[in-house]
Design an enzyme around this catalytic site. Structure first.
Site, PDB file in Angstrom:
ATOM      1  N   LYS A  10     -15.383  31.085  23.859  1.00 32.24           N
ATOM      2  CA  LYS A  10     -14.914  30.365  23.501  1.00 32.24           C
ATOM      3  C   LYS A  10     -13.389  29.940  22.503  1.00 32.24           C
ATOM      4  CE  LYS A  10     -20.052  28.976  21.717  1.00 32.24           C
ATOM      5  NZ  LYS A  10     -20.454  29.330  20.066  1.00 32.24           N
ATOM      6  N   TYR A  50     -22.569  19.111  22.834  1.00 30.07           N
ATOM      7  CA  TYR A  50     -23.620  19.886  21.953  1.00 30.07           C
ATOM      8  C   TYR A  50     -24.411  19.043  20.901  1.00 30.07           C
ATOM      9  CZ  TYR A  50     -21.238  24.553  21.677  1.00 30.07           C
ATOM     10  OH  TYR A  50     -21.273  25.903  21.835  1.00 30.07           O
ATOM     11  N   PHE A  58     -23.919  22.057  11.206  1.00 31.74           N
ATOM     12  CA  PHE A  58     -22.978  23.425  11.390  1.00 31.74           C
ATOM     13  C   PHE A  58     -22.422  22.047  12.472  1.00 31.74           C
ATOM     14  CE2 PHE A  58     -26.853  24.393  13.442  1.00 31.74           C
ATOM     15  CZ  PHE A  58     -26.814  24.615  14.589  1.00 31.74           C
ATOM     16  N   ARG A  86     -27.299  36.431  27.797  1.00 33.12           N
ATOM     17  CA  ARG A  86     -27.860  35.643  26.605  1.00 33.12           C
ATOM     18  C   ARG A  86     -28.332  37.801  26.382  1.00 33.12           C
ATOM     19  NH1 ARG A  86     -27.999  30.968  24.106  1.00 33.12           N
ATOM     20  NH2 ARG A  86     -28.749  31.950  22.585  1.00 33.12           N
ATOM     21  N   THR A  92     -26.555  34.853  17.816  1.00 38.68           N
ATOM     22  CA  THR A  92     -26.050  33.223  17.871  1.00 38.68           C
ATOM     23  C   THR A  92     -24.275  34.684  16.585  1.00 38.68           C
ATOM     24  OG1 THR A  92     -26.903  32.377  17.906  1.00 38.68           O
ATOM     25  CG2 THR A  92     -25.179  31.769  16.704  1.00 38.68           C
ATOM     26  N   ARG A 103     -20.840  39.250  21.762  1.00 38.28           N
ATOM     27  CA  ARG A 103     -20.940  39.176  19.992  1.00 38.28           C
ATOM     28  C   ARG A 103     -20.565  40.213  19.204  1.00 38.28           C
ATOM     29  NH1 ARG A 103     -25.114  33.883  20.836  1.00 38.28           N
ATOM     30  NH2 ARG A 103     -22.974  32.197  20.716  1.00 38.28           N
ATOM     31  N   ASN A 113     -18.546  32.533  17.280  1.00 37.53           N
ATOM     32  CA  ASN A 113     -18.787  33.713  18.125  1.00 37.53           C
ATOM     33  C   ASN A 113     -18.674  33.506  19.285  1.00 37.53           C
ATOM     34  OD1 ASN A 113     -20.182  31.813  19.111  1.00 37.53           O
ATOM     35  ND2 ASN A 113     -22.166  31.668  17.912  1.00 37.53           N
ATOM     36  N   HIS A 116     -20.225  31.057  24.680  1.00 37.43           N
ATOM     37  CA  HIS A 116     -21.523  30.665  24.941  1.00 37.43           C
ATOM     38  C   HIS A 116     -22.624  31.222  26.218  1.00 37.43           C
ATOM     39  CE1 HIS A 116     -24.204  26.779  25.475  1.00 37.43           C
ATOM     40  NE2 HIS A 116     -23.984  27.198  26.773  1.00 37.43           N
ATOM     41  N   GLU A 127     -25.328  21.830  32.547  1.00 35.73           N
ATOM     42  CA  GLU A 127     -24.153  22.087  31.456  1.00 35.73           C
ATOM     43  C   GLU A 127     -23.242  22.714  32.611  1.00 35.73           C
ATOM     44  OE1 GLU A 127     -25.733  23.864  27.424  1.00 35.73           O
ATOM     45  OE2 GLU A 127     -24.854  25.737  28.384  1.00 35.73           O
TER      46      GLU A 127
END
Ligand code: ADP
Ligand code: MG
Length: 133
Positions: A10, A50, A58, A86, A92, A103, A113, A116, A127
């Site tokens: 990100k 998103y 948010f 993950r 998150t 993260r 964070n 993704h 995606e």
């Protein structure tokens, strides 16, 4: 069986010059990188990516954050890629993330964070199509 997932580095992590360190961890954890591109999302694209979060408090700040700078989209391959990635990225909220997760190491807030990760095989396909087709 080998499967795929989408990783994104990100804008916060790109800005902080963490691309190399994150890719090092991706390879350390045994993923193969099969596709990768650096780009900057347009507002409409970030809203579409998103869209599941549209209407949440948010959402607008998230979209603004995701278009604030370049990102790196990466197709990862491994056994059980979605769940494995993950695990490697952590929760998150970096304050809740386990020690050693990406993260925990690189994120500065729940919004910023660092990375993704797709949350299911079905969403991984959607995606990956979004960025690579
Ligand atoms: P994840 O990226 O872990 O799958 P979500 O899909 O729930 O998390 O949310 C998407 C992204 O939106 C998060 O990675 C984070 O950047 C942002 N986000 C989620 N929840 C919040 C929140 N409560 N406050 C600020 N940003 C949030
Ligand atoms: Mg998610």
């Amino acid at each position: 069986m080998i499967s795929q997932t989408l990783a994104i580095i990100k804008p916060d992590a790109v800005e902080n010059k963490f691309i190399g360190k994150i890719i090092t961890l991706i390879e350390f954890h045994g993923f193969a990188i099969s596709k990768m591109r650096m780009l900057r999302l347009k507002k409409e694209e970030a809203q579409k990516f998103y869209s599941i979060h549209r209407g949440k408090p948010f959402f607008d700040p998230l979209v603004d954050f995701m278009i604030s700078g370049d990102i790196v989209a990466i197709c990862l391959e491994s056994e059980n890629a979605v769940d494995k990635w993950r695990e490697v990225i952590g929760a998150t909220d970096p304050e809740m993330a386990k020690e050693g997760t990406i993260r925990k190491i690189f994120a500065s807030s729940k919004q910023c964070n660092a990375v993704h990760g797709s949350d299911s095989n079905e969403n991984a396909k959607i995606e990956l199509d979004f960025f690579f087709n």
